[in-house]
Design an enzyme around this catalytic site. Structure first.
Site, mmCIF file in Angstrom:
data_model
loop_
_atom_site.group_PDB
_atom_site.id
_atom_site.type_symbol
_atom_site.label_atom_id
_atom_site.label_comp_id
_atom_site.label_asym_id
_atom_site.label_seq_id
_atom_site.Cartn_x
_atom_site.Cartn_y
_atom_site.Cartn_z
ATOM 1 N N GLY A 277 0.807 -1.220 0.000
ATOM 2 C CA GLY A 277 0.000 0.000 0.000
ATOM 3 C C GLY A 277 0.836 1.265 0.000
ATOM 4 N N LEU B 277 0.354 3.638 -2.212
ATOM 5 C CA LEU B 277 0.714 3.370 -3.608
ATOM 6 C C LEU B 277 1.311 4.581 -4.309
ATOM 7 C CD1 LEU B 277 -2.465 1.276 -4.463
ATOM 8 C CD2 LEU B 277 -0.174 0.435 -3.909
ATOM 9 N N GLY C 295 5.542 3.628 -8.904
ATOM 10 C CA GLY C 295 6.239 2.339 -9.029
ATOM 11 C C GLY C 295 5.240 1.196 -9.032
ATOM 12 N N HIS C 296 4.273 1.272 -8.115
ATOM 13 C CA HIS C 296 3.211 0.263 -8.093
ATOM 14 C C HIS C 296 2.371 0.337 -9.377
ATOM 15 C CE1 HIS C 296 3.777 1.138 -3.620
ATOM 16 N NE2 HIS C 296 4.074 -0.137 -3.711
ATOM 17 N N GLY D 270 8.900 -5.432 -8.402
ATOM 18 C CA GLY D 270 9.792 -4.381 -8.870
ATOM 19 C C GLY D 270 11.253 -4.743 -8.663
ATOM 20 N N GLN D 271 12.089 -4.355 -9.607
ATOM 21 C CA GLN D 271 13.537 -4.581 -9.464
ATOM 22 C C GLN D 271 14.115 -3.822 -8.277
ATOM 23 O OE1 GLN D 271 16.219 -4.392 -12.858
ATOM 24 N NE2 GLN D 271 17.872 -3.706 -11.480
ATOM 25 N N LYS D 272 13.418 -2.765 -7.837
ATOM 26 C CA LYS D 272 13.932 -2.013 -6.691
ATOM 27 C C LYS D 272 14.253 -2.962 -5.543
ATOM 28 C CE LYS D 272 12.596 0.449 -3.374
ATOM 29 N NZ LYS D 272 11.962 0.934 -2.308
ATOM 30 N N GLN E 292 14.348 -9.548 -3.250
ATOM 31 C CA GLN E 292 12.994 -10.097 -3.125
ATOM 32 C C GLN E 292 12.617 -10.873 -4.391
ATOM 33 O OE1 GLN E 292 9.542 -8.036 -1.161
ATOM 34 N NE2 GLN E 292 9.141 -7.396 -3.249
ATOM 35 N N VAL F 95 11.004 2.487 -11.005
ATOM 36 C CA VAL F 95 10.486 3.799 -11.400
ATOM 37 C C VAL F 95 11.111 4.846 -10.476
ATOM 38 C CG1 VAL F 95 8.415 5.222 -11.647
ATOM 39 C CG2 VAL F 95 8.337 2.795 -12.224
HETATM 40 P P1 AMP Z 1 5.928 -2.443 -1.494
HETATM 41 O O1 AMP Z 1 4.533 -1.894 -1.440
HETATM 42 O O2 AMP Z 1 6.978 -1.433 -1.178
HETATM 43 O O3 AMP Z 1 6.088 -3.755 -0.774
HETATM 44 O O4 AMP Z 1 6.180 -2.770 -3.021
HETATM 45 C C1 AMP Z 1 5.292 -3.578 -3.742
HETATM 46 C C2 AMP Z 1 5.934 -3.911 -5.061
HETATM 47 O O5 AMP Z 1 6.205 -2.705 -5.763
HETATM 48 C C3 AMP Z 1 7.272 -4.643 -4.898
HETATM 49 O O6 AMP Z 1 7.374 -5.654 -5.895
HETATM 50 C C4 AMP Z 1 8.273 -3.551 -5.113
HETATM 51 O O7 AMP Z 1 9.514 -4.018 -5.619
HETATM 52 C C5 AMP Z 1 7.559 -2.698 -6.152
HETATM 53 N N1 AMP Z 1 8.100 -1.331 -6.144
HETATM 54 C C6 AMP Z 1 8.266 -0.528 -5.074
HETATM 55 N N2 AMP Z 1 8.851 0.626 -5.451
HETATM 56 C C7 AMP Z 1 9.059 0.540 -6.794
HETATM 57 C C8 AMP Z 1 9.628 1.405 -7.767
HETATM 58 N N3 AMP Z 1 10.116 2.602 -7.450
HETATM 59 N N4 AMP Z 1 9.676 0.981 -9.052
HETATM 60 C C9 AMP Z 1 9.184 -0.242 -9.394
HETATM 61 N N5 AMP Z 1 8.628 -1.102 -8.514
HETATM 62 C C10 AMP Z 1 8.572 -0.715 -7.241
#
Ligand code: AMP
Length: 284
Positions: A28, A30, A33-34, A144-146, A150, A173
């Site tokens: 969440g 959001l 990137g999401h 995400g590759q970030k 994971q 992103v």
């Molecule tokens: P999170 O909500 O932070 O657990 O992220 C959920 C998904 O979004 C995970 O697969 C993250 O790797 C991806 N994600 C988070 N930030 C970015 C970003 N800046 N660019 C691309 N994917 C992202």
């Protein structure tokens, strides 16, 4: 958009979707990137289910969990505007009811990097991702590759357990100054926010050096470290070159591509980022 809060509800809704489903697991708060993960799923599947769950099992510090930003109403509005098919928003008790006792340890690839500084983190990630995938039964799940480790941990788990899902990795992103979008960025002070893009600058300049022909791991790591060290508001936790798939540490002359990844504190906020060092700009 269908909003499901229980496992029974989302399972019943999933049964109504005959064709392939893409799933985007998130915690969440959001951001774009999401949104990029959602778009990648929507481009490939008629239905996309987003999960929104701040997973206590993957937080190794109670304070980090308590400070994790949340905005359910804002998230729901974004998901509607993105045209998502359904969202699954379980409570903690729905995922981890009293008496819960099953956890997944992906042994080798969880060690080092984030695993070294966040003990138990990937055990929590693997467990919740396995449970969410088992509930939703998507053909593909988007990450995400970030969070590169994971991706590696989830891919290894899917392979080892023969889960019938394909794990898709999407490029990071970034803000226009290079800072990787993160829900945690909201906690940066204005001065910290101005300092934080040094992380991407260090990664990029090191990628440039790689693409110009530098192959000595120690030289590349030292260059990135020096750039970040010059920024007083940023404290590096680790910076490392690893094999992009196995995440084994690399030293000496690099034979192929390498993942350059880091974690750093900017004030109280822990940020992570990475770039793939490869002949051409590539992602995982
Ligand atoms: P999170 O909500 O932070 O657990 O992220 C959920 C998904 O979004 C995970 O697969 C993250 O790797 C991806 N994600 C988070 N930030 C970015 C970003 N800046 N660019 C691309 N994917 C992202």
């Amino acid at each position: 958009m269908k909003i499901c809060r229980t496992i029974a509800e989302v399972r019943a809704f999933r049964q109504t979707l005959v064709q392939g489903v893409g799933c985007v697991p998130t915690m969440g708060y959001l951001h774009a990137g999401h949104a990029a993960l959602v778009q990648a799923s929507q481009a490939a599947h008629p239905a996309t289910i987003v999960t929104l769950f701040v997973n206590p099992a993957q937080f190794n510090a109670a304070e980090d969990l308590a400070n994790y930003p949340r905005d359910e109403a804002g998230d729901l509005a974004k998901l509607v505007s993105w045209g998502v098919t359904a969202v699954f928003i379980p409570t903690v008790a729905e995922i981890y009811p009293t008496g819960y006792q099953t956890y997944i340890d992906v042994e080798e690839v969880s060690q080092g990097l984030e695993g070294q500084y966040r003990p138990g983190h990937f055990r929590g990630v693997a467990t919740v991702v396995a449970k969410l995938l088992n509930i939703i039964q998507p053909s593909h799940a988007y990450f995400g590759q970030k969070d590169a480790q994971q991706v590696a941990v989830v891919r290894q788990m899917v392979q080892d357990l023969a889960l019938p899902v394909e794990i898709m990795a999407c490029p990071t992103v970034r803000e226009s100054d290079g800072l990787a979008l993160s829900s945690r960025n909201a906690r940066l002070s204005p001065a910290e926010r101005r300092a934080a893009p040094v992380l991407y600058r260090a990664l990029r300049q090191t990628q440039d050096a790689y693409q110009a022909g530098e192959r000595l791991a120690e030289t590349l790591v030292e260059q990135a470290r020096a750039i970040i060290h010059a920024e007083p508001l940023v404290r590096l936790e680790y910076l490392s070159l690893n094999d992009p798939q196995t995440l084994k540490p690399l030293a000496g002359t690099l034979a192929g591509s390498a993942l350059l990844s880091l974690a750093a504190y900017c004030g109280p906020v822990r940020l992570i980022d990475n770039l793939l060092l490869a002949k051409h700009s590539e992602h995982l």
